[in-house]
Write a protein that holds these residues in place. Structure first.
Motif: not given
Length: 628
Positions: A203-210, A220-225
């Motif tokens: 269940t590990i999410f690969r993108s830092p969205k939170l 987090l928006q795309d630029d912040a991510s």
């Protein structure tokens, strides 16, 4: 009406303003429950999300039983599982030494340590004063790292709750070894990292969205991510390569433990790590991107501020790094260790001179839009020291003073928390007297679970220091907190829709490849910009050199031409001066000859006839006037 019936009718009360009737009396005899209930116990007010720095009133310091029902830091919705009262778990570990002292005896049930010291050494009959210290469990020198993890940390990781695990003891008693281990025997932190990523491996999410920012979960928006991914890549590039070391540790851990995984299609997990140290009552970020060096070649470190309110704590400006594997987290841990402060003393050749806290934040997102937070703080406390034994001086003496002061404040906080149940009025917990206790105030106020591993060196020469450590641990063992609540957050609607769209889309590997490619291209763009600026600087420097050489050549030619003209003018002037001198010389010589002739004539007077002849021949004739 019968007189009997009249007598049974209750007499109407006369109203009185001096003695009002009891409000619990119901004149109408309406139905009511026999058992009294507190209707407002299950109602929780929404907490304020604002934080203030060092601005709490005295009521914020007090430990109250109702605080255990409040939400944890930055939670917007809270669920209380139970009101079970629990206390911190305190474990004791005895360091393996040669010729261990007989003054330390472990009871048969391995829960009580019996210490004894000599009272009268002059007499033949040696009397000993015994003291008993109770612990959750005691580990002797035969217990390894595996059993310590399974007993102290493993169950708390499976419970998925916020917990603070700290090691406390004298200098050189094995605190850092218990947390980190060595190249062969892994410590608590490497095992916990493997356990966490094994539980959530599917269940590990690969993108830092939170991300947890200033105590609250933010989408987090795309630029912040993308910025977070760049920070992650820069820090991982600074980390040492420990692939082979990690593989060896993983094999050892897999051989010691069998970790279970929890798969859920409705939950996605994001893992963030941070590392901080408290050195001389100053807070430093061990995972910060190093700034530029100053003129002296030193890299300055920025002191961070701890912001807290009623147990809600965060460090302003602290670097939190997004990780997707245990190897990345372990690499960042090693990088922070290299930046932490160590020194050599007479007791320990590699003594920690600061308190270090390694934090693992786990953000679990559910498709319903609710996120839960679990934080694991691993605190390596610096060892308490006696100056007479360590022989410190100068900077080391100042470090020891600050270490002992912070540990003393921690003991005072635990003592104040332990006396809450004995007194009617809540004691003020002085957690603001030290940066360490400010950072750990959530555990001191009962909002997080607390586990303490006390390490002791069983030797006679450390008896007094060990006694202080044991007294400290006995205070912590007597604390009783209510069951902490579960931290829950709710993201905004826009963030929820965006995250849901990303989480439901297929092709997770392809998405990860695109994100990695995006990060790579962004870094290439930055590198091209840097190369372009560097080329412009080199071209400017080349043009400056060419212009300088050209102007120098022109100046040299002008100088030579001017020198030639000056030489010509000088030669002409010399010739003119020589000619004038020669002409003047000839004229003066002629005048001298004439004067000589006149002098000669004056010396030889001539006759009158000669004089007349001369006068007649002269250009200016002289008339002779007769007197007659």
């Amino acid at each position: 009406m019968d007189s009997k019936e009249v007598s049974e009718v209750p007499r109407r009360e006369v109203r009185s303003f001096l003695m009002a009737r009891d409000p619990s009396i119901d004149r109408r005899f309406r139905p009511r429950p026999n058992k009294k209930m507190r209707l407002f116990d299950n109602i929780h007010e929404s907490e304020e999300e604002s934080f203030s720095e060092y601005s709490d009133t005295e009521s914020d310091y007090k430990y109250q039983s109702s605080e255990a029902n409040d939400g944890a830091s930055c939670a917007t919705s809270v669920t209380d599982s139970s009101n079970v009262e629990t206390g911190p778990q305190v474990f004791l570990r005895l360091r393996p030494v040669k010729d261990a002292s007989k003054a330390y005896i472990v009871s048969e049930d391995a829960n009580v340590l019996i210490t004894s010291c000599k009272v009268d050494s002059t007499s033949n009959n040696v009397n000993r004063m015994e003291k008993h210290f109770g612990f959750t469990s005691i580990f002797d020198s035969t217990v390894g790292q595996r059993d310590i993890y399974d007993t102290c940390v493993g169950p708390k990781i499976m419970e998925e709750e916020c917990v603070t695990i700290m090691t406390y003891g004298t200098s050189g008693s094995g605190k850092t070894y218990t947390l980190l281990g060595d190249d062969v025997r892994a410590g608590i932190i490497p095992r916990a990292l493997e356990n966490i990523f094994t539980i959530y491996q599917d269940t590990i999410f690969r993108s830092p969205k939170l991300k947890l920012i200033n105590g609250s979960i933010v989408f987090l928006q795309d630029d912040a991510s993308l910025k977070e991914l760049q920070i992650r890549k820069k820090l991982l590039d600074l980390c040492p390569d420990i692939s082979a070391h990690h593989q060896r540790l993983k094999q050892v851990i897999d051989g010691d433990h069998v970790f279970e995984s929890k798969a859920s299609a409705d939950v996605f997990v994001l893992v963030w790590v941070s590392f901080v140290e408290i050195y001389n009552e100053l807070v430093y970020d061990l995972l910060a991107i190093p700034p530029k060096q100053d003129k002296l070649g030193e890299v300055p470190r920025k002191n961070l501020k701890i912001v807290g309110n009623k147990g809600h704590v965060f460090i302003k400006g602290l670097t939190s790094v997004f990780v997707t594997s245990s190897e990345e987290a372990l690499r960042l841990l090693r990088l922070g260790q290299q930046r932490s402060t160590y020194a050599s003393t007479s007791v320990n050749a590699n003594s920690s001179r600061s308190h270090c806290v390694f934090t693992v934040d786990i953000l679990k997102y559910n498709r319903s839009g609710i996120t839960t937070q679990s934080s694991y703080k691993f605190c390596d406390l610096a060892g308490s020291e006696r100056v007479n034994n360590t022989g410190t001086s100068g900077i080391r003496l100042k470090e020891a003073k600050n270490i002992n002061t912070s540990l003393m404040v921690l003991g005072r906080c635990l003592d104040a928390a332990s006396t809450v149940q004995k007194k009617k009025n809540a004691d003020i917990i002085p957690y603001r007297d030290s940066k360490l206790t400010m950072l750990l105030q959530a555990a001191l106020l009962g909002k997080e679970k607390l586990a303490m591993i006390v390490t002791v060196t069983p030797l006679d020469k450390y008896y007094e220091e060990n006694l202080n450590v044991l007294n400290f641990s006995s205070i912590a063992k007597n604390i009783i907190f209510k069951e902490p609540v579960i931290k829950q957050h709710r993201v905004s609607y826009c963030g929820f829709m965006e995250f849901s769209k990303m989480s439901t889309c297929e092709g997770g590997d392809y998405t990860k490849e695109l994100e990695d490619e995006n990060v790579r291209l962004q870094l290439e763009i930055e590198q091209l910009k840097y190369d372009h600026v560097l080329q412009m600087q080199l071209l400017e420097e080349k043009l400056r050199r060419e212009l300088t050489a050209t102007y120098q050549e022109i100046i040299q030619n002008n100088k030579k031409q001017y020198e030639d003209e000056c030489e010509k003018k000088l030669l002409i002037a010399q010739r003119e001066s020589e000619f004038m001198l020669s002409s003047q010389k000839r004229r003066y010589e002629e005048q001298i000859e004439d004067l000589k002739d006149e002098i000669e004539e004056l010396r030889n007077p001539a006759s009158d006839s000669d004089i007349s002849d001369e006068l007649s021949d002269s250009k200016y004739p002289i008339e002779i006037i007769d007197d007659d």
